[in-house]
Design a protein around this motif. Structure first.
Motif, PDB file in Angstrom:
ATOM      1  N   PRO A 104       0.824  -1.214   0.000  1.00  0.00           N
ATOM      2  CA  PRO A 104       0.000   0.000   0.000  1.00  0.00           C
ATOM      3  C   PRO A 104       0.858   1.264   0.000  1.00  0.00           C
ATOM      4  CG  PRO A 104      -0.764  -1.575   1.649  1.00  0.00           C
ATOM      5  CD  PRO A 104       0.569  -2.054   1.182  1.00  0.00           C
ATOM      6  N   THR A 105       0.323   2.317  -0.553  1.00  0.00           N
ATOM      7  CA  THR A 105       0.995   3.613  -0.618  1.00  0.00           C
ATOM      8  C   THR A 105       0.363   4.560   0.391  1.00  0.00           C
ATOM      9  OG1 THR A 105       1.442   3.317  -2.977  1.00  0.00           O
ATOM     10  CG2 THR A 105       1.554   5.562  -2.108  1.00  0.00           C
ATOM     11  N   LEU A 106       1.195   5.241   1.163  1.00  0.00           N
ATOM     12  CA  LEU A 106       0.711   6.179   2.176  1.00  0.00           C
ATOM     13  C   LEU A 106       0.405   7.537   1.543  1.00  0.00           C
ATOM     14  CD1 LEU A 106       0.285   6.969   5.220  1.00  0.00           C
ATOM     15  CD2 LEU A 106       2.694   7.686   5.209  1.00  0.00           C
ATOM     16  N   ARG A 107      -0.739   8.097   1.930  1.00  0.00           N
ATOM     17  CA  ARG A 107      -1.078   9.470   1.564  1.00  0.00           C
ATOM     18  C   ARG A 107      -1.482  10.224   2.838  1.00  0.00           C
ATOM     19  NH1 ARG A 107      -5.230   8.471  -3.552  1.00  0.00           N
ATOM     20  NH2 ARG A 107      -3.935   6.929  -4.656  1.00  0.00           N
ATOM     21  N   ILE A 108      -1.207  11.525   2.854  1.00  0.00           N
ATOM     22  CA  ILE A 108      -1.569  12.387   3.967  1.00  0.00           C
ATOM     23  C   ILE A 108      -2.598  13.399   3.467  1.00  0.00           C
ATOM     24  CG2 ILE A 108      -0.740  13.961   5.755  1.00  0.00           C
ATOM     25  CD1 ILE A 108       0.436  11.144   5.919  1.00  0.00           C
ATOM     26  N   HIS A 109      -3.665  13.573   4.238  1.00  0.00           N
ATOM     27  CA  HIS A 109      -4.761  14.449   3.822  1.00  0.00           C
ATOM     28  C   HIS A 109      -4.941  15.565   4.842  1.00  0.00           C
ATOM     29  CE1 HIS A 109      -5.961  11.384   0.837  1.00  0.00           C
ATOM     30  NE2 HIS A 109      -5.597  10.536   1.781  1.00  0.00           N
ATOM     31  N   ARG A 110      -4.967  16.805   4.369  1.00  0.00           N
ATOM     32  CA  ARG A 110      -5.102  17.963   5.248  1.00  0.00           C
ATOM     33  C   ARG A 110      -6.563  18.316   5.518  1.00  0.00           C
ATOM     34  NH1 ARG A 110       0.008  20.273   5.747  1.00  0.00           N
ATOM     35  NH2 ARG A 110       1.481  18.560   5.369  1.00  0.00           N
ATOM     36  N   ALA A 111      -7.471  17.484   5.042  1.00  0.00           N
ATOM     37  CA  ALA A 111      -8.896  17.635   5.352  1.00  0.00           C
ATOM     38  C   ALA A 111      -9.558  16.287   5.087  1.00  0.00           C
ATOM     39  CB  ALA A 111      -9.544  18.719   4.494  1.00  0.00           C
ATOM     40  N   ILE A 112     -10.539  15.955   5.892  1.00  0.00           N
ATOM     41  CA  ILE A 112     -11.224  14.677   5.689  1.00  0.00           C
ATOM     42  C   ILE A 112     -11.966  14.672   4.358  1.00  0.00           C
ATOM     43  CG2 ILE A 112     -13.366  15.340   6.855  1.00  0.00           C
ATOM     44  CD1 ILE A 112     -11.599  11.898   7.027  1.00  0.00           C
ATOM     45  N   THR A 113     -12.330  15.861   3.861  1.00  0.00           N
ATOM     46  CA  THR A 113     -13.040  15.943   2.585  1.00  0.00           C
ATOM     47  C   THR A 113     -12.155  15.563   1.407  1.00  0.00           C
ATOM     48  OG1 THR A 113     -12.570  18.315   2.586  1.00  0.00           O
ATOM     49  CG2 THR A 113     -14.743  17.630   3.364  1.00  0.00           C
ATOM     50  N   GLU A 114     -10.841  15.445   1.620  1.00  0.00           N
ATOM     51  CA  GLU A 114      -9.964  14.957   0.551  1.00  0.00           C
ATOM     52  C   GLU A 114     -10.109  13.451   0.341  1.00  0.00           C
ATOM     53  OE1 GLU A 114      -5.957  16.061   1.383  1.00  0.00           O
ATOM     54  OE2 GLU A 114      -6.340  18.221   1.305  1.00  0.00           O
ATOM     55  N   VAL A 115     -10.712  12.768   1.313  1.00  0.00           N
ATOM     56  CA  VAL A 115     -10.936  11.322   1.206  1.00  0.00           C
ATOM     57  C   VAL A 115     -12.398  11.107   0.816  1.00  0.00           C
ATOM     58  CG1 VAL A 115     -10.770   9.103   2.394  1.00  0.00           C
ATOM     59  CG2 VAL A 115      -9.291  10.998   3.080  1.00  0.00           C
ATOM     60  N   PRO A 116     -12.685  10.340  -0.221  1.00  0.00           N
ATOM     61  CA  PRO A 116     -14.076  10.109  -0.592  1.00  0.00           C
ATOM     62  C   PRO A 116     -14.873   9.520   0.568  1.00  0.00           C
ATOM     63  CG  PRO A 116     -12.607   9.337  -2.320  1.00  0.00           C
ATOM     64  CD  PRO A 116     -11.740   9.694  -1.149  1.00  0.00           C
ATOM     65  N   ARG A 117     -16.042  10.083   0.789  1.00  0.00           N
ATOM     66  CA  ARG A 117     -16.856   9.662   1.932  1.00  0.00           C
ATOM     67  C   ARG A 117     -17.151   8.174   1.904  1.00  0.00           C
ATOM     68  NH1 ARG A 117     -22.420  12.589   4.058  1.00  0.00           N
ATOM     69  NH2 ARG A 117     -22.944  11.057   5.676  1.00  0.00           N
ATOM     70  N   GLY A 118     -17.566   7.670   0.750  1.00  0.00           N
ATOM     71  CA  GLY A 118     -17.903   6.252   0.657  1.00  0.00           C
ATOM     72  C   GLY A 118     -16.729   5.351   0.937  1.00  0.00           C
ATOM     73  N   ALA A 119     -15.539   5.742   0.476  1.00  0.00           N
ATOM     74  CA  ALA A 119     -14.355   4.921   0.698  1.00  0.00           C
ATOM     75  C   ALA A 119     -13.982   4.897   2.179  1.00  0.00           C
ATOM     76  CB  ALA A 119     -13.192   5.455  -0.135  1.00  0.00           C
ATOM     77  N   TRP A 120     -14.067   6.065   2.845  1.00  0.00           N
ATOM     78  CA  TRP A 120     -13.738   6.120   4.280  1.00  0.00           C
ATOM     79  C   TRP A 120     -14.735   5.303   5.094  1.00  0.00           C
ATOM     80  CZ3 TRP A 120      -9.776   8.547   7.062  1.00  0.00           C
ATOM     81  CH2 TRP A 120      -9.960   8.587   8.454  1.00  0.00           C
ATOM     82  N   ASP A 121     -16.030   5.539   4.868  1.00  0.00           N
ATOM     83  CA  ASP A 121     -17.048   4.856   5.670  1.00  0.00           C
ATOM     84  C   ASP A 121     -17.074   3.355   5.418  1.00  0.00           C
ATOM     85  OD1 ASP A 121     -17.791   7.138   6.979  1.00  0.00           O
ATOM     86  OD2 ASP A 121     -19.604   7.491   5.786  1.00  0.00           O
TER      87      ASP A 121
END
Length: 392
Positions: free
Chosen positions: A7-24
């Motif tokens: 897996p590749t690590l990514r850092i997000h400065r807002a939760i909105t940068e992560v798709p809601r469906g993917a996170w949930d």
């Protein structure tokens, strides 16, 4: 072939940068409701969380191609406010040694001393492997950026094993929580107490009626009638009582919660002739009720106990919930049927000397916590022996 790629690590400065469906999609019951995307978004988008209050979002995600396989809510912290795991003495000791303690990386839910998942893993993934990767990724990222340390606050007990294996030191804490062994009624709960304590609780329970107050819980469609201004004023009324109180949450946070998160919101109201006197804003998960923010516009004896403890307990029994967690602190909960339970956190400080000192402290603290549990349990006032059979 893609399933074998690391897996590749990514850092997000807002939760909105992560798709809601993917996170949930990463969540199970141990991650709800506080790790749901909508809750974290409400904190950030309302201005309750952000760099201006010392909580810089740095959410960690692991991706395999376009698929999110693991994640952790993470924040860069300039101080220790709103964490509920006291490390001020560590910061002071580090500073005396000339070691910079801030900024630090914290895997946590802001202002939320609730045990739950902190290492989220997608269904079908190798959970131990992904948890280990997240635990290591947090350390590697923090080291590379020159942060002082990594702290994981209120993870599940199972997650602490992955964190220990990655080198973190585990800290024990205590909260007072209500557990439902199968009560059929609130009277079953009262029946567990010694006579003297039970009579005390009954006197406190009669207080709202004598004060002309009526209590009720609003949930579901009934939340449409709740004014977020009232919730904010109740919250502010409590925060403003304390010299150290800070209004981290904004009025917009409560508005967003009612609008975007109603499935998990509950409001306990105490009214006299229609006028709001006191209230509590709570959240509910699949099996657990969580007390969060309370306030009152009038002071009355036992009002806090009824709004924040007795009424929610009666409601939890009626709904068959397994637990009620009213929040951190408050030894008064012990004598009202809330039992001590362990919480966990995990810490790794990069300065070897400070880390050794912290680990030594944690060993002594752990012994004290474990030694204190039997004494705290004895203070509940419960009768000894088996539970009273619940009413059928």
């Amino acid at each position: 072939m893609s399933d074998t790629l690391p897996p590749t690590l990514r850092i997000h400065r807002a939760i909105t940068e992560v798709p809601r469906g993917a996170w949930d999609a990463l969540l199970d019951d141990a991650g709800r409701p506080f790790l749901e995307w909508a809750f974290l978004a409400a904190l950030e988008e309302s201005g309750s969380v952000g760099p201006h209050v010392g909580w810089h979002p740095h959410h960690l995600t692991l991706w395999r191609g376009s698929r999110l396989v693991a994640a952790a809510p993470a924040y860069l912290k300039d101080d220790s406010h709103g964490e509920f795991v006291a490390d001020g003495a560590w910061a002071t000791a580090a500073e005396r040694l000339g070691v910079r303690y801030y900024p630090k990386l914290v895997l946590a839910v802001p202002f939320t001393p609730v045990t739950g998942r902190r290492l989220l893993v997608a269904p079908g993934e190798d959970r131990p492997a992904r948890e280990a990767e997240l635990a290591r990724a947090a350390l590697e990222y923090a080291r590379a950026r020159g942060f002082s340390s990594v702290h994981v606050l209120f993870p599940t007990e199972a997650e602490t094993h992955a964190l220990e294996a990655a080198g973190y030191a585990v800290r024990l804490g205590v909260q007072y929580q209500w557990r439902n062994p199968g009560y059929g009624s609130f009277e079953d709960f009262l029946g567990r107490f010694h006579t003297r304590r039970r009579n005390q609780l009954r006197r406190e329970l009669r207080a709202p009626a004598a004060q002309g107050l009526t209590l009720r819980t609003l949930r579901g469609d009934a939340l449409a009638g709740v004014d977020p201004d009232d919730l904010y004023r109740l919250y502010a009324a409590t925060v403003d009582k304390y010299p150290w109180g800070v209004r981290f949450l904004t009025r917009d946070f409560f508005a967003r919660m009612l609008a975007t998160f109603p499935h998990a919101c509950e409001v306990v109201e105490a009214r006299r002739e229609g006028r709001l006197v006191a209230g509590a804003f709570n959240l509910v998960g699949p099996r657990t009720l969580y007390g969060r923010y309370w306030g009152c516009f009038e002071e009355h004896p036992f009002l806090h106990f009824n709004v924040c403890l007795y009424h929610p307990v009666a409601d939890a029994i009626a709904r068959g919930l397994e637990r009620f967690e009213p929040g951190a602190g408050g030894e008064h909960k012990l004598t009202r049927g809330f039992e001590p339970g362990l919480t966990w956190s995990a810490h790794l400080l990069f300065h070897p000397g400070v880390d050794r000192a912290v680990r030594s402290f944690l060993e002594h603290e752990r012994a004290a916590v474990l030694a204190g549990l039997p004494r705290w349990r004895a203070e509940t006032g419960f009768k000894r022996g088996p539970l009273v059979p619940p009413t059928r």
